[in-house]
Write an enzyme that holds these catalytic residues in place. Sequence first.
Site, mmCIF file in Angstrom:
data_model
loop_
_atom_site.group_PDB
_atom_site.id
_atom_site.type_symbol
_atom_site.label_atom_id
_atom_site.label_comp_id
_atom_site.label_asym_id
_atom_site.label_seq_id
_atom_site.Cartn_x
_atom_site.Cartn_y
_atom_site.Cartn_z
ATOM 1 N N LEU A 14 0.823 -1.209 0.000
ATOM 2 C CA LEU A 14 0.000 0.000 0.000
ATOM 3 C C LEU A 14 0.855 1.256 0.000
ATOM 4 C CD1 LEU A 14 -2.682 1.472 0.118
ATOM 5 C CD2 LEU A 14 -2.677 1.168 2.613
ATOM 6 N N ALA A 62 2.434 -1.866 9.111
ATOM 7 C CA ALA A 62 1.750 -2.945 9.815
ATOM 8 C C ALA A 62 2.601 -4.196 9.819
ATOM 9 C CB ALA A 62 0.396 -3.251 9.163
ATOM 10 N N THR A 64 2.124 -7.810 9.047
ATOM 11 C CA THR A 64 1.095 -8.501 8.270
ATOM 12 C C THR A 64 1.349 -10.004 8.097
ATOM 13 O OG1 THR A 64 2.234 -7.929 6.208
ATOM 14 C CG2 THR A 64 0.507 -6.422 6.974
ATOM 15 N N TYR A 127 -2.933 -11.724 14.873
ATOM 16 C CA TYR A 127 -2.903 -10.593 13.942
ATOM 17 C C TYR A 127 -4.183 -9.771 14.040
ATOM 18 C CZ TYR A 127 -3.476 -8.103 9.529
ATOM 19 O OH TYR A 127 -3.720 -7.131 8.591
ATOM 20 N N LYS A 131 -4.574 -5.840 15.400
ATOM 21 C CA LYS A 131 -5.144 -4.752 14.593
ATOM 22 C C LYS A 131 -6.342 -4.128 15.290
ATOM 23 C CE LYS A 131 -4.102 -3.570 11.011
ATOM 24 N NZ LYS A 131 -3.175 -2.471 10.606
ATOM 25 N N TRP A 152 -8.047 -8.183 1.765
ATOM 26 C CA TRP A 152 -7.515 -8.978 0.664
ATOM 27 C C TRP A 152 -6.815 -8.120 -0.386
ATOM 28 C CZ3 TRP A 152 -10.923 -13.737 -0.829
ATOM 29 C CH2 TRP A 152 -11.361 -14.402 0.330
#
Length: 301
Positions: A14, A62, A64, A127, A131, A152
């Site tokens: 991202l 993050a 992930t 996880y 979050k 996703w």
Amino acid sequence: MPPKLLVTGADGLLGRALAGQGAARRVGLLAFGRSRLDITDPIAVTRSVAESGADIVVNAAAYTAVDQAEHEPARAFAVNAEGPGHLARTCAAHGLALIHLSTDYVFDGAKATPYLEDDPVGPLSVYGASKEAGERAVRTALQAHVVLRTSWLFGAHARSLVAAVQRAASQGTTMRWAADQIGSPTAAADLADAILDIACALDGDWRRFGTFHYAGAGTATRHGLAEAVAELCLPRDRPRPRIMAAASAELARPALRPRYSVLGCAKIAAIYGIVPRDWRESLAQLGRELTAQGQEPSESR
């Protein structure tokens, strides 16, 4: 005049998409990878935000590694919960807004209809729990926040599903993907555009703050998404990998995933006018771009 953004997690899927879309839209953007800003270090966070001159902070950093988080929960919570808290408190001290990225994994997957922003959370994994804790840390420390849940994510990056399918095709290996997990695939480029739209629209209207969902329109299984990647993102002359459907229990992964985690996106459409496009359309566009550029997903993209 567009706001100036400080983006954390710039080395990720991202973060790279934000840098690319920000440049295309001429949005002032300071992209900080982990080597430049570790959000688990509160002193570094305070210094970087204060010196940046940014108007808005976007937290795309993050942890992930969903399965690995089961074995190192302290690290997952440090990055996904404590780090966002440091950012939120620093933003509050400097009068800045924070856009914080979260995930569909905060839900337990027990619903059969799209999850709404105010549905009860119930993460199944370390996880997901980390979050969800990050969301709470942001809400507690800062009123001027946008918690943006997505799901996703796919794009051109060496650690993405697209790259995994391409490697399987090159190596002639078989892939097994869950056919009993349903969600909404989301293009990183589309999510980046949505974040920039939000950043440019933030003002004194408090309806624009809070928790929102953004994910690609339509649904898929994990297996169906992998098959679509093979169909739309591989060159026509490339052998197709063998992609087999499996039950989640057969895959025996350390972390549980929600069986159903489709995100309802009516709120972001109503408040911001942002309507996600169909994920297959976005995936097809990514495939065309990769073909035109003659490139594979890589760390440099």
